[in-house]
Design a protein around this motif. Structure first.
Motif, PDB file in Angstrom:
ATOM      1  N   GLU A  81       0.828  -1.206   0.000  1.00  0.00           N
ATOM      2  CA  GLU A  81       0.000   0.000   0.000  1.00  0.00           C
ATOM      3  C   GLU A  81       0.866   1.260   0.000  1.00  0.00           C
ATOM      4  OE1 GLU A  81      -0.277  -2.555   2.004  1.00  0.00           O
ATOM      5  OE2 GLU A  81      -2.196  -3.439   1.426  1.00  0.00           O
ATOM      6  N   GLU A  82       1.995   1.205   0.711  1.00  0.00           N
ATOM      7  CA  GLU A  82       2.867   2.375   0.762  1.00  0.00           C
ATOM      8  C   GLU A  82       3.519   2.638  -0.586  1.00  0.00           C
ATOM      9  OE1 GLU A  82       4.827   5.646   2.703  1.00  0.00           O
ATOM     10  OE2 GLU A  82       2.931   4.539   2.831  1.00  0.00           O
ATOM     11  N   ALA A  83       3.847   1.585  -1.320  1.00  0.00           N
ATOM     12  CA  ALA A  83       4.431   1.769  -2.649  1.00  0.00           C
ATOM     13  C   ALA A  83       3.450   2.483  -3.576  1.00  0.00           C
ATOM     14  CB  ALA A  83       4.829   0.422  -3.237  1.00  0.00           C
ATOM     15  N   VAL A  84       2.191   2.117  -3.498  1.00  0.00           N
ATOM     16  CA  VAL A  84       1.166   2.771  -4.320  1.00  0.00           C
ATOM     17  C   VAL A  84       1.035   4.232  -3.911  1.00  0.00           C
ATOM     18  CG1 VAL A  84      -1.282   2.797  -4.920  1.00  0.00           C
ATOM     19  CG2 VAL A  84      -0.064   0.617  -4.720  1.00  0.00           C
ATOM     20  N   ARG A  85       1.037   4.495  -2.599  1.00  0.00           N
ATOM     21  CA  ARG A  85       0.897   5.873  -2.116  1.00  0.00           C
ATOM     22  C   ARG A  85       2.079   6.728  -2.573  1.00  0.00           C
ATOM     23  NH1 ARG A  85       2.084   9.507   2.203  1.00  0.00           N
ATOM     24  NH2 ARG A  85       3.760   8.148   2.971  1.00  0.00           N
ATOM     25  N   LEU A  86       3.280   6.210  -2.411  1.00  0.00           N
ATOM     26  CA  LEU A  86       4.453   6.979  -2.818  1.00  0.00           C
ATOM     27  C   LEU A  86       4.474   7.202  -4.323  1.00  0.00           C
ATOM     28  CD1 LEU A  86       7.236   5.383  -0.571  1.00  0.00           C
ATOM     29  CD2 LEU A  86       6.127   7.614  -0.290  1.00  0.00           C
ATOM     30  N   GLY A  87       3.993   6.223  -5.088  1.00  0.00           N
ATOM     31  CA  GLY A  87       3.936   6.386  -6.534  1.00  0.00           C
ATOM     32  C   GLY A  87       3.083   7.564  -6.958  1.00  0.00           C
ATOM     33  N   LYS A  88       2.101   7.911  -6.138  1.00  0.00           N
ATOM     34  CA  LYS A  88       1.238   9.058  -6.440  1.00  0.00           C
ATOM     35  C   LYS A  88       1.738  10.341  -5.787  1.00  0.00           C
ATOM     36  CE  LYS A  88      -2.929   6.196  -6.837  1.00  0.00           C
ATOM     37  NZ  LYS A  88      -4.275   5.901  -6.271  1.00  0.00           N
ATOM     38  N   ALA A  89       2.333  10.224  -4.599  1.00  0.00           N
ATOM     39  CA  ALA A  89       2.725  11.413  -3.850  1.00  0.00           C
ATOM     40  C   ALA A  89       4.022  12.026  -4.354  1.00  0.00           C
ATOM     41  CB  ALA A  89       2.859  11.071  -2.366  1.00  0.00           C
ATOM     42  N   LEU A  90       4.951  11.202  -4.823  1.00  0.00           N
ATOM     43  CA  LEU A  90       6.218  11.704  -5.344  1.00  0.00           C
ATOM     44  C   LEU A  90       6.044  12.117  -6.804  1.00  0.00           C
ATOM     45  CD1 LEU A  90       8.500   8.932  -3.831  1.00  0.00           C
ATOM     46  CD2 LEU A  90       8.508  11.335  -3.160  1.00  0.00           C
ATOM     47  N   PRO A  91       6.610  13.256  -7.209  1.00  0.00           N
ATOM     48  CA  PRO A  91       6.389  13.754  -8.581  1.00  0.00           C
ATOM     49  C   PRO A  91       6.827  12.807  -9.679  1.00  0.00           C
ATOM     50  CG  PRO A  91       7.298  15.487  -7.190  1.00  0.00           C
ATOM     51  CD  PRO A  91       7.362  14.218  -6.389  1.00  0.00           C
ATOM     52  N   ARG A  92       7.931  12.064  -9.459  1.00  0.00           N
ATOM     53  CA  ARG A  92       8.469  11.224 -10.524  1.00  0.00           C
ATOM     54  C   ARG A  92       8.789   9.829  -9.999  1.00  0.00           C
ATOM     55  NH1 ARG A  92       8.922  15.939 -12.853  1.00  0.00           N
ATOM     56  NH2 ARG A  92       9.782  16.862 -10.970  1.00  0.00           N
ATOM     57  N   ALA A  93       7.783   9.165  -9.463  1.00  0.00           N
ATOM     58  CA  ALA A  93       7.989   7.836  -8.885  1.00  0.00           C
ATOM     59  C   ALA A  93       7.218   6.788  -9.662  1.00  0.00           C
ATOM     60  CB  ALA A  93       7.549   7.821  -7.424  1.00  0.00           C
ATOM     61  N   ARG A  94       7.792   5.588  -9.682  1.00  0.00           N
ATOM     62  CA  ARG A  94       7.124   4.441 -10.276  1.00  0.00           C
ATOM     63  C   ARG A  94       7.226   3.292  -9.284  1.00  0.00           C
ATOM     64  NH1 ARG A  94       9.394   4.527 -14.796  1.00  0.00           N
ATOM     65  NH2 ARG A  94       7.677   5.554 -15.847  1.00  0.00           N
ATOM     66  N   SER A  95       6.170   2.526  -9.140  1.00  0.00           N
ATOM     67  CA  SER A  95       6.143   1.435  -8.172  1.00  0.00           C
ATOM     68  C   SER A  95       6.076   0.093  -8.877  1.00  0.00           C
ATOM     69  CB  SER A  95       4.930   1.567  -7.240  1.00  0.00           C
ATOM     70  OG  SER A  95       4.970   2.800  -6.555  1.00  0.00           O
ATOM     71  N   ARG A  96       6.734  -0.883  -8.268  1.00  0.00           N
ATOM     72  CA  ARG A  96       6.647  -2.255  -8.760  1.00  0.00           C
ATOM     73  C   ARG A  96       6.462  -3.186  -7.563  1.00  0.00           C
ATOM     74  NH1 ARG A  96      10.560  -5.605 -12.950  1.00  0.00           N
ATOM     75  NH2 ARG A  96       9.639  -7.660 -12.565  1.00  0.00           N
ATOM     76  N   ILE A  97       5.385  -3.950  -7.594  1.00  0.00           N
ATOM     77  CA  ILE A  97       5.071  -4.888  -6.532  1.00  0.00           C
ATOM     78  C   ILE A  97       5.632  -6.256  -6.905  1.00  0.00           C
ATOM     79  CG2 ILE A  97       3.269  -5.844  -5.069  1.00  0.00           C
ATOM     80  CD1 ILE A  97       3.504  -2.786  -4.988  1.00  0.00           C
ATOM     81  N   LEU A  98       6.437  -6.830  -6.025  1.00  0.00           N
ATOM     82  CA  LEU A  98       7.055  -8.132  -6.290  1.00  0.00           C
ATOM     83  C   LEU A  98       6.247  -9.217  -5.580  1.00  0.00           C
ATOM     84  CD1 LEU A  98      10.812  -7.187  -5.841  1.00  0.00           C
ATOM     85  CD2 LEU A  98       9.417  -7.111  -7.902  1.00  0.00           C
TER      86      LEU A  98
END
Length: 772
Positions: A358-375
């Motif tokens: 859930e935090e990876a998804v949140r950071l992917g939206k909150a940070l201007p240039r972030a991408r998330s990958r769930i393993l």
């Protein structure tokens, strides 16, 4: 909290060798002020390009280790027996674990952990490389920030692979260190900055952070700015304050000493997947019985590794590190939007310690240039699990670079030349990798490209029209691209994408200040125009999502070179040798009104010609069609005003009526190109296109006209500049006429035949168009 590896010694010559600090000509020398230790590992300990293994094949060369493990278990059981039915658990565990100090000495970074006092320090693990490997000083730099254990060992299984791809540094936080979070950030930032300023060149700089180290990495990225190019977060603990651990953690530090010894074992199933970790010692090519044996001994060998945690993380240290987690999370939350670097967030979907997914998804939206990958099927300690190759993950995401490719095509010679935190500013910025371009195109850009299938033509210096952009002289810097703004600028995003993809260059767009005025202002502009900032209908999405969508839209534009439009910024971009993209018609031309399809709405002054000539820039006029026909205007703004006067008061707001709060936000947005547009008082007007309805998407066409050279001498002749301005405007109008006539010969100008053709090729081939 990471498990600590136990190093298997094959023979007397295979022990780790402590080397002295490098000379003043080496990175990390004492003259840099960076405290650095070095350890080298004997090549005999490295198998299959990975970490030390104790597989079936290697055990025959490791005298005594096999029997030492089984003997330790038997001895512990024998000594711990009080009678035939009772076992002293604490005595058994102590004998099974052995001496944690000796375990630490046998680790890859053992000598670095031997010092218990002093401030945090950087450590460089040196692992043997195959012949012909790239020297460390020619590789990108990576600074690894550890988890709550502070030992720098949570990612040790990745070190052999990482040291082939990066010049690796690890942070060690001594267990006696009691720096506050901000003090720790300042200390580490000073060490990194000192080393980078002392070293030669402008190598890419990465920050890698795991758990607590993820919080530390984000804080360092914000503080170091352009010194840091990219950030990799692995199960970042930035959600710590929203978990039960702030309440439960202090209770762990109050456990009796004997019970605290068992804490690593109690938390092991939560922190990691022991089976997956033990699989690192299993040779998948061996017979199944041998694989089972290897797995068993791998599990047994994890015991001293877990037990050593109590040495690097005693109760008083754990208590302080929990405080650091709280301090770091609280410090970071309001600053996420200010972290400008590209960020990759990796999260295990089976992390039971913190809600990493859930935090990876949140950071992917909150940070201007972030991408998330769930393993999938990965735990909190995913970097220690079998089958995880961090370098391979970075390459798959297009996140690994070996050099800084700058927008002005000039080399980066200093560490501070990165431009990685200066998006939206006029300094040169880094180009995306081809994979990043592909991923960034997913969503808005890919949808526009799929529906409009844009076609590009350009004109060479001798007047020949060719398919594609090869006629644009992008290497004759600086270059100024000047064209017509189509309705809502829907064609701009694929065009910039095409320049990066086809030519490997990034035009720097001059965008209206509303793009940089914050999500609320951008959302207000979209609603006032009857369209959203992403080009969709204002009623097609819940308003609660508009702010997030506006922020992502603004980040996309700035990531691909956009800066606020004004004379000062244009001057700086040209001086830096950039390719500059200018729409003289501004917002007024983008928000076409009734009866203005493909009408050129430019100011009367020729200031952009004079400025381009001052730098000897090559001016390339261009024209584009397709987007102006994507809507049908039914009523002008004036007609709507007349209609409103005829209607009785209504208890609801009509679609074209502007919200008062939106009007107020738009009034606070700075005007663009003040002075240049003085003859057009409504050039920057929003919200006046009237009432319109969408049509089926039209195919878009671009024609880049013959390049026009300029010289500094021209800048001094205002009359000549004005005449050239008129010629440029005429070139754009002639380009519009050429495209409108030529597209009649395009057999796929209509949407349905085009979609059918491209679908028949699985989306891998574009529908053909007219020949120039």
């Amino acid at each position: 909290m990471g498990c600590i590896p136990r190093k298997h010694v094959a023979n007397d010559t295979a022990a780790s060798l402590a080397l002295p600090a490098p000379s003043s000509t080496s990175a990390g020398a004492q003259t840099t002020g960076v405290s650095t230790s070095w350890v080298i590992m004997h090549s005999g300990l490295i198998q299959r390009g990975s970490v030390p293994h104790l597989t079936a094949k290697s055990r025959q060369h490791v005298g005594g280790v096999h029997h030492q493990l089984t003997g330790r278990v038997t001895s512990a059981l024998n000594v711990a027996q009080i009678n035939e039915t009772e076992i002293d658990v604490f005595k058994f565990v102590g004998d099974l674990l052995g001496d944690p100090q000796e375990t630490l000495k046998d680790t890859l970074l053992g000598s670095a952990l031997a010092t218990d006092d002093g401030p945090a320090r950087l450590f460089s693990p040196v692992v043997p490389k195959p012949p012909g490997a790239t020297p460390a000083e020619e590789l990108p730099l990576m600074y690894y920030m550890p988890g709550i254990d502070g030992s720098g060992l949570a990612a040790y299984r990745q070190f052999p692979r990482l040291t082939r791809a990066f010049d690796l540094r690890c942070l060690i936080i001594p267990r006696t260190d009691r720096s506050s979070f901000e003090e720790l950030v300042d200390t580490v930032a000073a060490m990194i900055k000192t080393e980078l300023e002392w070293s030669d060149g402008g190598r890419p700089v990465y920050l890698l952070g795991e758990s607590f180290g993820g919080i530390l990495c984000l804080a360092l990225a914000q503080k170091l700015g352009d010194y840091v190019d990219r950030v990799v977060l692995v199960n970042p603990a930035s959600s710590f304050t929203n978990t039960p651990w702030p309440a439960l953690g202090p209770l762990l530090t109050q456990l009796p000493a004997d019970v605290y010894k068992l804490l690593p074992f109690a938390l092991a199933p939560i922190m990691s997947n022991p089976i997956s970790m033990a699989l690192n010692d299993v040779d998948s090519r061996a017979p199944l019985p041998q694989q089972a044996s290897d797995l068993l001994y791998g599990l047994i060998d994890l015991a001293p590794q877990l037990g050593a945690l109590r040495l690097v993380l005693p109760p008083e240290t754990l208590a302080w590190r929990l405080t650091l987690l709280q301090q770091g999370s609280a410090w970071l939350t309001p600053r996420l939007k200010d972290i400008q670097q590209r960020v990759l967030v990796l999260a295990g979907d089976q992390d039971l310690l913190i809600p990493s997914r859930e935090e990876a998804v949140r950071l992917g939206k909150a940070l201007p240039r972030a991408r998330s990958r769930i393993l999938p099927n990965r735990s909190h300690a995913l970097l220690q699990e079998a089958g995880v190759d961090l370098v391979q993950l970075l390459e798959a995401e297009g996140f690994y670079i070996t050099e800084r490719r700058m927008s002005n095509s000039r080399p980066s010679t200093k560490a501070s030349d990165g431009g990685a935190a200066s998006f939206g500013k006029t300094v040169p910025i880094q180009l995306p990798t081809s994979r990043e371009l592909q991923l960034d195109s997913e969503g808005l850009v890919s949808t526009i490209k799929r529906l409009t299938s844009p076609v590009y033509y350009s004109t060479t210096a001798d007047g020949q029209i060719v398919r594609g952009l090869s006629g644009v002289p992008v290497h004759q810097r600086p270059v100024l691209l000047v064209g017509n703004h189509q309705f809502f600028a829907g064609d701009m995003y694929p065009m910039i994408n095409q320049f990066v993809d086809e030519l490997g260059v990034l035009p720097r767009g001059l965008a209206h200040p509303v793009v940089f005025a914050g999500p609320e202002a951008l959302t207000a502009a979209g609603r006032s125009s009857g369209m959203r900032e992403d080009g969709s209908s204002s009623s097609s999405k819940d308003e609660k999502d508009e702010g997030a969508g506006a922020a992502q839209f603004s980040s996309l534009l700035s990531t691909y070179g956009a800066v606020p439009v004004n004379g000062k910024n244009m001057h700086k971009l040209l001086a830096n040798g950039e390719i500059v993209l200018l729409y003289p018609g501004g917002a007024r031309e983008a928000f076409k009104r009734k009866g203005e399809t493909y009408k050129i709405v430019w100011p009367g002054k020729a200031e952009f010609v004079r400025m381009a000539a001052k730098f000897g820039a090559t001016i390339v006029p261009f024209a584009a069609i397709g987007c102006d026909e994507a809507v049908t205007h039914h009523l002008s703004a004036e007609e709507l005003d007349q209609l409103q006067k005829l209607l009785p008061p209504l208890p609801f707001r009509l679609p074209w009526q502007q919200r008062e709060e939106d009007a107020e936000r738009l009034r606070r947005i700075p005007a663009a190109r003040v002075g240049v547009n003085a003859t057009m008082e409504d050039l920057e007007a929003f919200g006046k296109p009237g009432f319109f309805t969408p049509n089926l998407p039209q195919r878009t066409y671009f024609i880049f006209r013959k390049p026009i050279p300029t010289s500094p001498e021209l800048a001094a002749d205002r009359a000549a500049c004005q005449a050239l301005y008129a010629d440029i405007k005429q070139e754009v109008e002639d380009g519009l006429g050429y495209l409108l006539r030529s597209r009649e010969a395009d057999p796929y100008k209509e949407l349905l035949p085009r979609l059918i053709y491209e679908a028949s090729w699985g989306g891998k081939r574009q529908a053909p168009s007219f020949e120039p």
